[in-house]
Design a protein around this motif. Structure first.
Motif, mmCIF file in Angstrom:
data_model
loop_
_atom_site.group_PDB
_atom_site.id
_atom_site.type_symbol
_atom_site.label_atom_id
_atom_site.label_comp_id
_atom_site.label_asym_id
_atom_site.label_seq_id
_atom_site.Cartn_x
_atom_site.Cartn_y
_atom_site.Cartn_z
ATOM 1 N N SER A 62 0.868 -1.178 0.000
ATOM 2 C CA SER A 62 0.000 0.000 0.000
ATOM 3 C C SER A 62 0.907 1.230 0.000
ATOM 4 O O SER A 62 2.129 1.098 -0.017
ATOM 5 C CB SER A 62 -0.924 0.001 1.226
ATOM 6 N N ASP A 63 0.308 2.416 0.055
ATOM 7 C CA ASP A 63 1.108 3.647 0.053
ATOM 8 C C ASP A 63 2.027 3.745 1.265
ATOM 9 O O ASP A 63 3.089 4.353 1.191
ATOM 10 C CB ASP A 63 0.202 4.874 0.015
ATOM 11 N N SER A 64 1.622 3.166 2.395
ATOM 12 C CA SER A 64 2.395 3.336 3.625
ATOM 13 C C SER A 64 2.921 2.038 4.223
ATOM 14 O O SER A 64 3.511 2.058 5.298
ATOM 15 C CB SER A 64 1.531 4.044 4.670
ATOM 16 N N LEU A 65 2.734 0.903 3.561
ATOM 17 C CA LEU A 65 3.105 -0.380 4.154
ATOM 18 C C LEU A 65 3.868 -1.264 3.174
ATOM 19 O O LEU A 65 3.469 -1.423 2.023
ATOM 20 C CB LEU A 65 1.842 -1.129 4.615
ATOM 21 N N ALA A 66 4.963 -1.825 3.662
ATOM 22 C CA ALA A 66 5.726 -2.828 2.915
ATOM 23 C C ALA A 66 5.831 -4.066 3.787
ATOM 24 O O ALA A 66 6.000 -3.965 5.016
ATOM 25 C CB ALA A 66 7.115 -2.303 2.567
ATOM 26 N N ILE A 67 5.719 -5.232 3.179
ATOM 27 C CA ILE A 67 5.819 -6.513 3.882
ATOM 28 C C ILE A 67 6.745 -7.400 3.071
ATOM 29 O O ILE A 67 6.754 -7.333 1.845
ATOM 30 C CB ILE A 67 4.434 -7.193 4.020
ATOM 31 N N GLY A 68 7.497 -8.232 3.769
ATOM 32 C CA GLY A 68 8.354 -9.133 3.020
ATOM 33 C C GLY A 68 9.082 -10.139 3.882
ATOM 34 O O GLY A 68 9.079 -10.057 5.110
ATOM 35 N N PRO A 69 9.714 -11.088 3.221
ATOM 36 C CA PRO A 69 10.444 -12.135 3.934
ATOM 37 C C PRO A 69 11.806 -11.635 4.408
ATOM 38 O O PRO A 69 12.362 -10.672 3.884
ATOM 39 C CB PRO A 69 10.603 -13.224 2.869
ATOM 40 N N GLU A 70 12.318 -12.309 5.425
ATOM 41 C CA GLU A 70 13.672 -12.067 5.884
ATOM 42 C C GLU A 70 14.363 -13.407 6.092
ATOM 43 O O GLU A 70 13.716 -14.422 6.349
ATOM 44 C CB GLU A 70 13.705 -11.211 7.150
ATOM 45 N N PHE A 71 15.674 -13.396 5.949
ATOM 46 C CA PHE A 71 16.467 -14.615 6.052
ATOM 47 C C PHE A 71 17.737 -14.303 6.840
ATOM 48 O O PHE A 71 18.314 -13.229 6.678
ATOM 49 C CB PHE A 71 16.842 -15.116 4.651
ATOM 50 N N GLY A 72 18.148 -15.232 7.686
ATOM 51 C CA GLY A 72 19.389 -15.058 8.434
ATOM 52 C C GLY A 72 20.167 -16.359 8.493
ATOM 53 O O GLY A 72 19.583 -17.450 8.483
ATOM 54 N N TYR A 73 21.492 -16.246 8.534
ATOM 55 C CA TYR A 73 22.360 -17.418 8.606
ATOM 56 C C TYR A 73 23.548 -17.092 9.512
ATOM 57 O O TYR A 73 24.186 -16.042 9.349
ATOM 58 C CB TYR A 73 22.864 -17.791 7.210
ATOM 59 N N LEU A 74 23.820 -17.963 10.460
ATOM 60 C CA LEU A 74 24.961 -17.795 11.355
ATOM 61 C C LEU A 74 25.640 -19.143 11.530
ATOM 62 O O LEU A 74 24.978 -20.153 11.794
ATOM 63 C CB LEU A 74 24.512 -17.277 12.720
ATOM 64 N N HIS A 75 26.944 -19.154 11.368
ATOM 65 C CA HIS A 75 27.736 -20.349 11.656
ATOM 66 C C HIS A 75 28.991 -19.871 12.371
ATOM 67 O O HIS A 75 29.770 -19.103 11.810
ATOM 68 C CB HIS A 75 28.106 -21.111 10.382
ATOM 69 N N GLY A 76 29.124 -20.273 13.622
ATOM 70 C CA GLY A 76 30.274 -19.826 14.400
ATOM 71 C C GLY A 76 30.480 -20.692 15.620
ATOM 72 O O GLY A 76 29.835 -21.733 15.795
ATOM 73 N N THR A 77 31.368 -20.265 16.479
ATOM 74 C CA THR A 77 31.684 -20.989 17.704
ATOM 75 C C THR A 77 31.254 -20.147 18.895
ATOM 76 O O THR A 77 31.649 -18.984 19.010
ATOM 77 C CB THR A 77 33.191 -21.290 17.789
#
Length: 185
Positions: free
Chosen positions: A49-64
């Motif tokens: 819409s004029d004032s709203l955005a929606i969407g996917p998000e993705f995250g990846y972490l590999h550590g100790t």
């Protein structure tokens, strides 16, 4: 789980219907500060819409962490409401989000060999801030609250016996800070 799949299909259908009917612009954002700590993430903002955005998000972490190998893959959905009623323009925003993560922890025991644990985490966030746009580049700076849950995971040897534990932060609320760089297209 079935209800989550149905809700996800319905939500993505609504998003893409809004994109087709409303806009041709998208915004892809990532956190450079998270990358310093090994977190790779990306978010896609799709105007509905004029004032709203929606969407996917993705995250990846590999550590100790605490001498254990930690591998996290996160998927989520986030909305961005622009108070100036115009997406992708300079102004204040409010952004709720929900994320589900798959967590795998590994370690090596001198006697029992490899140890592994698998778990899931759920998180909610409420962030507000200011976003600046220049042609195809943008910066967002914000803060708010995040709630997440990941408890203690039992690391088991190949014979299925619990040999060690990974203590996650538990269920807690925390301060959430946001600094992201984005590109519109």
């Amino acid at each position: 789980m079935e209800i989550l799949i149905k809700a996800g299909v319905l939500l993505f259908g609504l998003i893409f219907a809004g994109v087709y009917a409303h806009a041709t612009d998208f915004n892809v954002r990532f956190s450079p500060v998270g990358m310093i700590g090994g977190l790779l993430n990306a978010e896609l903002d799709i105007p509905v819409s004029d004032s709203l955005a929606i969407g996917p998000e993705f995250g990846y972490l590999h550590g100790t962490i605490h001498q254990k190998s930690v591998h996290i893959v996160a998927y989520g959905l986030r909305g961005v409401y622009y108070f100036n009623e115009s997406v992708f323009t300079d102004g204040w925003y409010f952004s709720p989000g929900v994320t589900w993560s798959r967590v795998r922890v590994g370690a090596t025991d001198a006697v029992h060999g490899p140890l592994t644990a698998n778990g899931e985490s759920f998180a909610l966030s409420l962030i507000s801030g200011y976003q600046w746009f220049w042609d195809y580049f943008n910066i967002a700076l914000g803060g708010g609250l995040a709630w997440s849950s990941i408890g203690t995971l039992d690391l088991k040897s190949e014979d299925g016996v619990s040999r060690d534990t990974y203590k996650g932060p538990g269920t807690r609320a925390a301060l959430a800070l946001e600094f992201s760089l984005g590109f519109t297209f």
